[in-house]
Scaffold this motif. Sequence first.
Motif, PDB file in Angstrom:
ATOM      1  N   SER A  15     -65.432 -42.740 -82.609  1.00 22.03           N
ATOM      2  CA  SER A  15     -63.987 -42.550 -82.653  1.00 22.03           C
ATOM      3  C   SER A  15     -63.590 -41.144 -82.206  1.00 22.03           C
ATOM      4  CB  SER A  15     -63.448 -42.835 -84.051  1.00 22.03           C
ATOM      5  OG  SER A  15     -63.902 -41.841 -84.957  1.00 22.03           O
ATOM      6  N   GLY A  16     -64.474 -40.151 -82.403  1.00 22.21           N
ATOM      7  CA  GLY A  16     -64.189 -38.782 -81.962  1.00 22.21           C
ATOM      8  C   GLY A  16     -64.133 -38.674 -80.450  1.00 22.21           C
ATOM      9  N   THR A  17     -65.014 -39.394 -79.766  1.00 17.52           N
ATOM     10  CA  THR A  17     -64.983 -39.343 -78.303  1.00 17.52           C
ATOM     11  C   THR A  17     -63.886 -40.225 -77.750  1.00 17.52           C
ATOM     12  OG1 THR A  17     -66.659 -41.056 -78.184  1.00 17.52           O
ATOM     13  CG2 THR A  17     -67.435 -38.777 -78.095  1.00 17.52           C
ATOM     14  N   ALA A  18     -63.466 -41.200 -78.456  1.00 15.66           N
ATOM     15  CA  ALA A  18     -62.392 -42.082 -77.986  1.00 15.66           C
ATOM     16  C   ALA A  18     -61.059 -41.338 -77.995  1.00 15.66           C
ATOM     17  CB  ALA A  18     -62.320 -43.323 -78.859  1.00 15.66           C
ATOM     18  N   ASN A  19     -60.886 -40.371 -78.878  1.00 14.80           N
ATOM     19  CA  ASN A  19     -59.646 -39.620 -78.954  1.00 14.80           C
ATOM     20  C   ASN A  19     -59.657 -38.341 -78.111  1.00 14.80           C
ATOM     21  OD1 ASN A  19     -58.533 -41.468 -80.734  1.00 14.80           O
ATOM     22  ND2 ASN A  19     -59.387 -40.435 -82.531  1.00 14.80           N
ATOM     23  N   ALA A  20     -60.707 -38.073 -77.334  1.00 13.96           N
ATOM     24  CA  ALA A  20     -60.799 -36.854 -76.526  1.00 13.96           C
ATOM     25  C   ALA A  20     -59.792 -36.901 -75.381  1.00 13.96           C
ATOM     26  CB  ALA A  20     -62.212 -36.706 -75.963  1.00 13.96           C
ATOM     27  N   THR A  21     -59.281 -35.733 -75.000  1.00 19.84           N
ATOM     28  CA  THR A  21     -58.362 -35.642 -73.863  1.00 19.84           C
ATOM     29  C   THR A  21     -59.043 -34.894 -72.726  1.00 19.84           C
ATOM     30  OG1 THR A  21     -57.419 -33.594 -74.657  1.00 19.84           O
ATOM     31  CG2 THR A  21     -56.329 -35.616 -75.355  1.00 19.84           C
ATOM     32  N   THR A  22     -58.576 -35.118 -71.546  1.00 26.26           N
ATOM     33  CA  THR A  22     -59.117 -34.444 -70.368  1.00 26.26           C
ATOM     34  C   THR A  22     -57.993 -33.654 -69.707  1.00 26.26           C
ATOM     35  OG1 THR A  22     -60.667 -36.241 -70.009  1.00 26.26           O
ATOM     36  CG2 THR A  22     -60.260 -34.780 -68.144  1.00 26.26           C
ATOM     37  N   ASP A  23     -58.251 -32.361 -69.465  1.00 25.40           N
ATOM     38  CA  ASP A  23     -57.287 -31.516 -68.763  1.00 25.40           C
ATOM     39  C   ASP A  23     -57.785 -31.280 -67.340  1.00 25.40           C
ATOM     40  OD1 ASP A  23     -55.747 -31.293 -71.034  1.00 25.40           O
ATOM     41  OD2 ASP A  23     -56.687 -29.416 -71.669  1.00 25.40           O
ATOM     42  N   TYR A  24     -56.884 -31.003 -66.440  1.00 25.66           N
ATOM     43  CA  TYR A  24     -57.284 -30.695 -65.068  1.00 25.66           C
ATOM     44  C   TYR A  24     -56.304 -29.694 -64.474  1.00 25.66           C
ATOM     45  CZ  TYR A  24     -53.501 -33.547 -63.228  1.00 25.66           C
ATOM     46  OH  TYR A  24     -52.275 -34.032 -62.908  1.00 25.66           O
ATOM     47  N   ALA A  25     -56.743 -29.097 -63.407  1.00 21.83           N
ATOM     48  CA  ALA A  25     -55.879 -28.154 -62.694  1.00 21.83           C
ATOM     49  C   ALA A  25     -56.113 -28.321 -61.197  1.00 21.83           C
ATOM     50  CB  ALA A  25     -56.201 -26.719 -63.103  1.00 21.83           C
ATOM     51  N   GLU A  26     -55.057 -28.175 -60.429  1.00 21.13           N
ATOM     52  CA  GLU A  26     -55.185 -28.163 -58.977  1.00 21.13           C
ATOM     53  C   GLU A  26     -55.090 -26.709 -58.525  1.00 21.13           C
ATOM     54  OE1 GLU A  26     -52.583 -30.781 -56.916  1.00 21.13           O
ATOM     55  OE2 GLU A  26     -53.022 -32.452 -58.253  1.00 21.13           O
ATOM     56  N   VAL A  27     -56.026 -26.280 -57.714  1.00 16.38           N
ATOM     57  CA  VAL A  27     -56.081 -24.901 -57.231  1.00 16.38           C
ATOM     58  C   VAL A  27     -55.790 -24.907 -55.741  1.00 16.38           C
ATOM     59  CG1 VAL A  27     -57.538 -22.863 -56.957  1.00 16.38           C
ATOM     60  CG2 VAL A  27     -57.771 -24.307 -58.993  1.00 16.38           C
ATOM     61  N   THR A  28     -54.884 -24.063 -55.327  1.00 14.70           N
ATOM     62  CA  THR A  28     -54.534 -23.967 -53.920  1.00 14.70           C
ATOM     63  C   THR A  28     -55.195 -22.739 -53.315  1.00 14.70           C
ATOM     64  OG1 THR A  28     -52.390 -24.962 -54.378  1.00 14.70           O
ATOM     65  CG2 THR A  28     -52.607 -23.758 -52.301  1.00 14.70           C
ATOM     66  N   ALA A  29     -55.834 -22.912 -52.200  1.00 13.38           N
ATOM     67  CA  ALA A  29     -56.405 -21.794 -51.445  1.00 13.38           C
ATOM     68  C   ALA A  29     -55.480 -21.516 -50.269  1.00 13.38           C
ATOM     69  CB  ALA A  29     -57.807 -22.136 -50.955  1.00 13.38           C
ATOM     70  N   LYS A  30     -55.274 -20.228 -49.970  1.00 16.36           N
ATOM     71  CA  LYS A  30     -54.312 -19.867 -48.932  1.00 16.36           C
ATOM     72  C   LYS A  30     -54.826 -18.671 -48.157  1.00 16.36           C
ATOM     73  CE  LYS A  30     -49.552 -18.348 -48.380  1.00 16.36           C
ATOM     74  NZ  LYS A  30     -48.313 -17.985 -49.033  1.00 16.36           N
ATOM     75  N   ALA A  31     -54.566 -18.631 -46.865  1.00 12.53           N
ATOM     76  CA  ALA A  31     -54.891 -17.477 -46.024  1.00 12.53           C
ATOM     77  C   ALA A  31     -53.792 -17.323 -44.992  1.00 12.53           C
ATOM     78  CB  ALA A  31     -56.234 -17.676 -45.330  1.00 12.53           C
ATOM     79  N   THR A  32     -53.353 -16.096 -44.785  1.00 13.12           N
ATOM     80  CA  THR A  32     -52.378 -15.794 -43.749  1.00 13.12           C
ATOM     81  C   THR A  32     -53.087 -14.969 -42.687  1.00 13.12           C
ATOM     82  OG1 THR A  32     -50.595 -15.759 -45.371  1.00 13.12           O
ATOM     83  CG2 THR A  32     -50.172 -14.692 -43.255  1.00 13.12           C
ATOM     84  N   ILE A  33     -52.999 -15.420 -41.455  1.00 12.81           N
ATOM     85  CA  ILE A  33     -53.658 -14.726 -40.354  1.00 12.81           C
ATOM     86  C   ILE A  33     -52.602 -14.307 -39.347  1.00 12.81           C
ATOM     87  CG2 ILE A  33     -55.277 -14.976 -38.431  1.00 12.81           C
ATOM     88  CD1 ILE A  33     -56.790 -17.010 -40.195  1.00 12.81           C
TER      89      ILE A  33
END
Length: 160
Positions: A15-33
């Motif tokens: 039951s402890g693993t059934a109630n677990a949540t998952t977080d995520y993040a999107e990371v943007t990579a950027k370069a100006t030339i």
Amino acid sequence: MRKYFLLSVAALMISGTANATTDYAEVTAKATIEVASQISCGNIDFGTIVVKQGNEAFDIDLNGDVVDDEAGDVIKSPGRVASATCHIATGNIVSYEVPGSVTLYGKKSNNSKTLAVSLGIQEGGDGVSIYDLVIEPDLTVPADIVSDEYEGAFTLTVTY
């Protein structure tokens, strides 16, 4: 009793693993030339300077005049010095950067002496279609200079 205890622990773990949540993040990579165009510039040339052995330090200005040579150590000065003129084909200059000085190093591998060139700027051109930057040098020669060909370089950066 032991059997029920083990089942209770297993149920809690499930039951402890059934109630677990998952977080995520999107990371943007950027370069100006920015692509830089090459600017056309002339070279600074002090020509040939002849000094007495064991000379004291002295300066040579843009006009080729020897300054601070109280000992009379300069036998031949270069005359008028070739300043570097940079032609920029735009009048919309935002800013420019030139270092205050550049060091000239001897080409012989055993020569540790250096010369210093102070750099000044004069602006010219019509300011609309052509913009000229004239880099005006002054040379400082140290005491006890040795025979060699001295050379150095610097970068001029223009933003428009």
